[in-house]
Scaffold this motif. Sequence first.
Motif, PDB file in Angstrom:
ATOM      1  N   SER A 110       3.518  -5.840   2.055  1.00 38.94           N
ATOM      2  CA  SER A 110       2.105  -5.551   2.269  1.00 38.94           C
ATOM      3  C   SER A 110       1.475  -6.534   3.242  1.00 38.94           C
ATOM      4  O   SER A 110       1.703  -7.738   3.168  1.00 38.94           O
ATOM      5  N   GLY A 111       0.700  -5.978   4.169  1.00 37.10           N
ATOM      6  CA  GLY A 111      -0.042  -6.805   5.108  1.00 37.10           C
ATOM      7  C   GLY A 111       0.766  -7.308   6.290  1.00 37.10           C
ATOM      8  O   GLY A 111       0.246  -8.037   7.135  1.00 37.10           O
ATOM      9  N   ASP A 130       2.046  -1.475   2.089  1.00 40.40           N
ATOM     10  CA  ASP A 130       0.597  -1.307   2.051  1.00 40.40           C
ATOM     11  C   ASP A 130      -0.075  -2.178   3.105  1.00 40.40           C
ATOM     12  O   ASP A 130       0.145  -3.394   3.152  1.00 40.40           O
ATOM     13  N   GLY A 131      -0.880  -1.555   3.967  1.00 37.09           N
ATOM     14  CA  GLY A 131      -1.582  -2.307   5.000  1.00 37.09           C
ATOM     15  C   GLY A 131      -0.695  -2.746   6.148  1.00 37.09           C
ATOM     16  O   GLY A 131      -1.089  -3.576   6.959  1.00 37.09           O
ATOM     17  N   CYS A 132       0.525  -2.197   6.249  1.00 30.65           N
ATOM     18  CA  CYS A 132       1.449  -2.558   7.331  1.00 30.65           C
ATOM     19  C   CYS A 132       1.198  -1.699   8.563  1.00 30.65           C
ATOM     20  O   CYS A 132       0.812  -0.549   8.461  1.00 30.65           O
ATOM     21  N   ASP A 133       1.475  -2.275   9.710  1.00 26.17           N
ATOM     22  CA  ASP A 133       1.413  -1.549  10.973  1.00 26.17           C
ATOM     23  C   ASP A 133       2.845  -1.351  11.446  1.00 26.17           C
ATOM     24  O   ASP A 133       3.535  -2.319  11.761  1.00 26.17           O
ATOM     25  N   LEU A 134       3.297  -0.098  11.459  1.00 27.22           N
ATOM     26  CA  LEU A 134       4.651   0.241  11.885  1.00 27.22           C
ATOM     27  C   LEU A 134       4.653   0.971  13.229  1.00 27.22           C
ATOM     28  O   LEU A 134       5.616   1.660  13.575  1.00 27.22           O
ATOM     29  N   LEU A 135       3.590   0.822  13.994  1.00 25.69           N
ATOM     30  CA  LEU A 135       3.468   1.494  15.283  1.00 25.69           C
ATOM     31  C   LEU A 135       4.639   1.117  16.188  1.00 25.69           C
ATOM     32  O   LEU A 135       4.899  -0.068  16.423  1.00 25.69           O
ATOM     33  N   ASN A 136       5.375   2.127  16.631  1.00 24.68           N
ATOM     34  CA  ASN A 136       6.529   1.963  17.525  1.00 24.68           C
ATOM     35  C   ASN A 136       7.648   1.092  16.946  1.00 24.68           C
ATOM     36  O   ASN A 136       8.472   0.562  17.694  1.00 24.68           O
ATOM     37  N   ASP A 148       7.590   2.918   0.021  1.00 28.34           N
ATOM     38  CA  ASP A 148       6.218   3.412  -0.087  1.00 28.34           C
ATOM     39  C   ASP A 148       5.466   3.137   1.215  1.00 28.34           C
ATOM     40  O   ASP A 148       5.000   2.021   1.459  1.00 28.34           O
ATOM     41  N   LEU A 149       5.376   4.172   2.047  1.00 28.42           N
ATOM     42  CA  LEU A 149       4.684   4.070   3.330  1.00 28.42           C
ATOM     43  C   LEU A 149       3.256   4.608   3.262  1.00 28.42           C
ATOM     44  O   LEU A 149       2.593   4.739   4.284  1.00 28.42           O
ATOM     45  N   ARG A 150       2.765   4.912   2.061  1.00 28.53           N
ATOM     46  CA  ARG A 150       1.458   5.559   1.920  1.00 28.53           C
ATOM     47  C   ARG A 150       0.305   4.736   2.484  1.00 28.53           C
ATOM     48  O   ARG A 150      -0.671   5.278   2.936  1.00 28.53           O
ATOM     49  N   GLY A 151       0.403   3.444   2.479  1.00 24.10           N
ATOM     50  CA  GLY A 151      -0.682   2.612   2.993  1.00 24.10           C
ATOM     51  C   GLY A 151      -0.399   2.043   4.369  1.00 24.10           C
ATOM     52  O   GLY A 151      -1.104   1.157   4.838  1.00 24.10           O
ATOM     53  N   ALA A 152       0.632   2.565   5.040  1.00 24.10           N
ATOM     54  CA  ALA A 152       1.036   2.024   6.343  1.00 24.10           C
ATOM     55  C   ALA A 152       0.500   2.871   7.488  1.00 24.10           C
ATOM     56  O   ALA A 152       0.341   4.079   7.361  1.00 24.10           O
ATOM     57  N   ALA A 153       0.255   2.217   8.616  1.00 21.41           N
ATOM     58  CA  ALA A 153      -0.060   2.917   9.858  1.00 21.41           C
ATOM     59  C   ALA A 153       1.271   3.234  10.513  1.00 21.41           C
ATOM     60  O   ALA A 153       2.000   2.332  10.915  1.00 21.41           O
ATOM     61  N   LEU A 154       1.615   4.524  10.596  1.00 17.42           N
ATOM     62  CA  LEU A 154       2.933   4.932  11.077  1.00 17.42           C
ATOM     63  C   LEU A 154       2.993   5.142  12.585  1.00 17.42           C
ATOM     64  O   LEU A 154       4.044   4.985  13.179  1.00 17.42           O
ATOM     65  N   GLY A 155       1.880   5.506  13.183  1.00 15.25           N
ATOM     66  CA  GLY A 155       1.873   5.776  14.620  1.00 15.25           C
ATOM     67  C   GLY A 155       2.505   7.118  14.928  1.00 15.25           C
ATOM     68  O   GLY A 155       2.849   7.887  14.032  1.00 15.25           O
TER      69      GLY A 155
END
Length: 191
Positions: A110-111, A130-136, A148-155
């Motif tokens: 998380s984070g 949770d709260g992760c940025d996985l952009l690219n 659990d990717l529900r709280g992640a920014a997937l891009g």
Amino acid sequence: MTDEELTDASYDGPGLRAVVESARGPVTLTRCDAQDADLRDADLSEATFVDCTLDRVDLRGAQLADARFVGCRLMGANFERVRGLGFRLERCNLFAATLVGAPLARTDLSGCRLTEAVLRGADLRWCTFDGCDLLNADLHMALLEGADLRGAALGPCDLDRLKAMKGAIVTTRQATEILEDLAGITISDPN
């Protein structure tokens, strides 16, 4: 054994290795700067890094059993082939970091900022993002069962990225965004 706490210091690779090897117990480094340190194959078991700047640190093959990185900047860090279960990354900036094959199963990430991180073949089963940025982020061959990717920014998501996310948990909103990206369609509720 006594814990050793070090604050506001700068280290190169050999200097940091010497500190950890000479300690009589677990070491906690707070606000340290070890940018570009070569820590390949170092034994950092049970070491804790808090709010440290570790950009481009080379940890390939390092022993990280029960090591913790809390609030650290690890941009461009290389965690390829690290060994030891139980190491944690908490609220860290891992922009463009390499975590190829990292053993992170059941870790709370998380984070963490994982933008453009290379997570190829990483064991991310049952992790929380949770709260992760996985952009690219490169997820090719990563193990994501139960992640659990529900709280992640997937891009943006193409077919290869979608296949890489096999077994992960996403929200209905995320699934809708992925499908709209892939197919170019609009999904709306019947109401």
